[in-house]
Design a protein around this motif. Sequence first.
Motif, PDB file in Angstrom:
ATOM      1  N   UNK A   1       8.381 -25.733   3.314  1.00  0.00           N
ATOM      2  CA  UNK A   1       8.247 -25.428   1.884  1.00  0.00           C
ATOM      3  C   UNK A   1       7.149 -24.396   1.594  1.00  0.00           C
ATOM      4  N   UNK A   2       6.127 -24.348   2.445  1.00  0.00           N
ATOM      5  CA  UNK A   2       5.038 -23.392   2.223  1.00  0.00           C
ATOM      6  C   UNK A   2       5.502 -21.970   2.582  1.00  0.00           C
TER       7      UNK A   2
ATOM      8  N   UNK B   1       6.754 -20.402  10.421  1.00  0.00           N
ATOM      9  CA  UNK B   1       6.321 -21.754  10.770  1.00  0.00           C
ATOM     10  C   UNK B   1       6.967 -22.101  12.105  1.00  0.00           C
ATOM     11  N   UNK B   2       6.174 -22.595  13.053  1.00  0.00           N
ATOM     12  CA  UNK B   2       6.738 -22.983  14.341  1.00  0.00           C
ATOM     13  C   UNK B   2       6.334 -24.416  14.667  1.00  0.00           C
TER      14      UNK B   2
ATOM     15  N   UNK C   1      -1.943 -18.701  -0.429  1.00  0.00           N
ATOM     16  CA  UNK C   1      -1.939 -20.036   0.194  1.00  0.00           C
ATOM     17  C   UNK C   1      -2.779 -21.006  -0.632  1.00  0.00           C
ATOM     18  N   UNK C   2      -3.903 -20.498  -1.164  1.00  0.00           N
ATOM     19  CA  UNK C   2      -4.776 -21.347  -1.977  1.00  0.00           C
ATOM     20  C   UNK C   2      -4.029 -21.852  -3.223  1.00  0.00           C
ATOM     21  N   UNK C   3      -3.329 -20.940  -3.875  1.00  0.00           N
ATOM     22  CA  UNK C   3      -2.531 -21.323  -5.050  1.00  0.00           C
ATOM     23  C   UNK C   3      -1.469 -22.354  -4.677  1.00  0.00           C
ATOM     24  N   UNK C   4      -0.790 -22.102  -3.556  1.00  0.00           N
ATOM     25  CA  UNK C   4       0.294 -22.997  -3.135  1.00  0.00           C
ATOM     26  C   UNK C   4      -0.264 -24.382  -2.794  1.00  0.00           C
ATOM     27  N   UNK C   5      -1.353 -24.414  -2.035  1.00  0.00           N
ATOM     28  CA  UNK C   5      -1.959 -25.711  -1.651  1.00  0.00           C
ATOM     29  C   UNK C   5      -2.435 -26.456  -2.887  1.00  0.00           C
ATOM     30  N   UNK C   6      -2.973 -25.713  -3.866  1.00  0.00           N
ATOM     31  CA  UNK C   6      -3.462 -26.303  -5.116  1.00  0.00           C
ATOM     32  C   UNK C   6      -2.371 -27.075  -5.830  1.00  0.00           C
TER      33      UNK C   6
END
Length: 398
Positions: free
Chosen positions: A351-352, A365-366, A391-396
Amino acid sequence: MEIKKLLEDSARYLMNTYNRFPIVLRKGRGMKVWSSDGKEYLDFVGGIAVNCLGHCHPKVVVALQKQAQRLIHVSNYYHIEPQIKLAKLLVENSFADKVFFCNSGAEANEAAIKLSRRYFREQVGVNRFRIITALNSFHGRTLATVTATGQAKFQAGFEPLVPGFTHVEFNDIDAIEKAVTKETCAVMIEPIQGEGGVKVPDPDYLRNLRELCDRHGILLILDEVQTGIGRTGKFFAYEHFGITPDIMTLAKGLGGGVPIGAMLATDKVAAGFEPGTHATTFGGNPLVCAAAVAAMEVILEDGFVLDQCRRMGKYFQKRLEELKKEFPSIVADIRGMGLMIGMELTRDGGPIVKSCMDKGLLINCTAGNVLRFIPPLIVTEKEIDHLIDALEQIFDQL
Ligand SMILES: *Cc1c(COP(=O)(O)O)cnc(C)c1O
């Protein structure tokens, strides 16, 4: 053509072997690629560690154009100028004395497997044929290399596999010691496991492995298909560990984007092959070798590319460590060397990858939960910052 129609035709005419994302990539320059609907992406996949100088590097493009006008293909019955030039470049910049060219990583590893068996039978005069490889490794998809690959998921349904392979735990020198028999001819190992999740061994693992191979008189094959050509900040990953292999395989970054593989060896081991014992129609073809020579010359020219790779690799890992501190429940581990970096998550990475794509960033992604960053070696701080912000936005929002 309309995207919907292209995707329909893709599903209709292509064999169903890839889980593809629903975009069509049409154009690339440096770190950027564009899809057919005009959307721009920053490419941190880089053709899976292939586009070491980014997309359509001008020197590679010009070399291809010039060579395409002069000579595209002739048989290996004849001597080929760009092939000789590329072999000389590789030999002068590595441990090796001789090179065999092929078309892919799997083919390079096939050649390495064949050479090590034949070396013992023809040169040493003993029947040694068993090859030790690591669990969780990846060596390719041909029948022999998928057997060498220590992951059952790649082998399922293709049995019977090729006899003569033994798998042991990676980064465990005792496991190799226990697996050696009088039939063992070689140990084949990735200096850093790539597809297996960017696994970096202990600093002394490869040194101990070299010593073990010497003690038992067996060959050390390094699969540098992914780690080679500057990826880890040195031209070849073995240079970090103060050892040299007997055989090394290359592919991915070697051609700056064109399909080429190579198997390199010392004179002593290379003597296991003689005319007629191994061959490929396309291997070392003028067109791909001209591109590879151009790419190698750019990388070796003044050390700029390797230096950039080391500096950006450090910066990238530092920024990822910051994310790990900020999101300890999402990020489990950061590891890698140069611009071969893995970020292990506590969850599925799929999903990321998808969210990044929506934000115009291609990542890979592996091994299910390891985000793997293998961008062109020319990536800049600004581009890395852009990815970290996303990535920061997505993780948030998780
Ligand atoms: C990609 C890869 C291979 C296989 O290369 P192909 O060109 O896909 O056949 C082999 N070994 C390693 C370490 C790889 O990363």
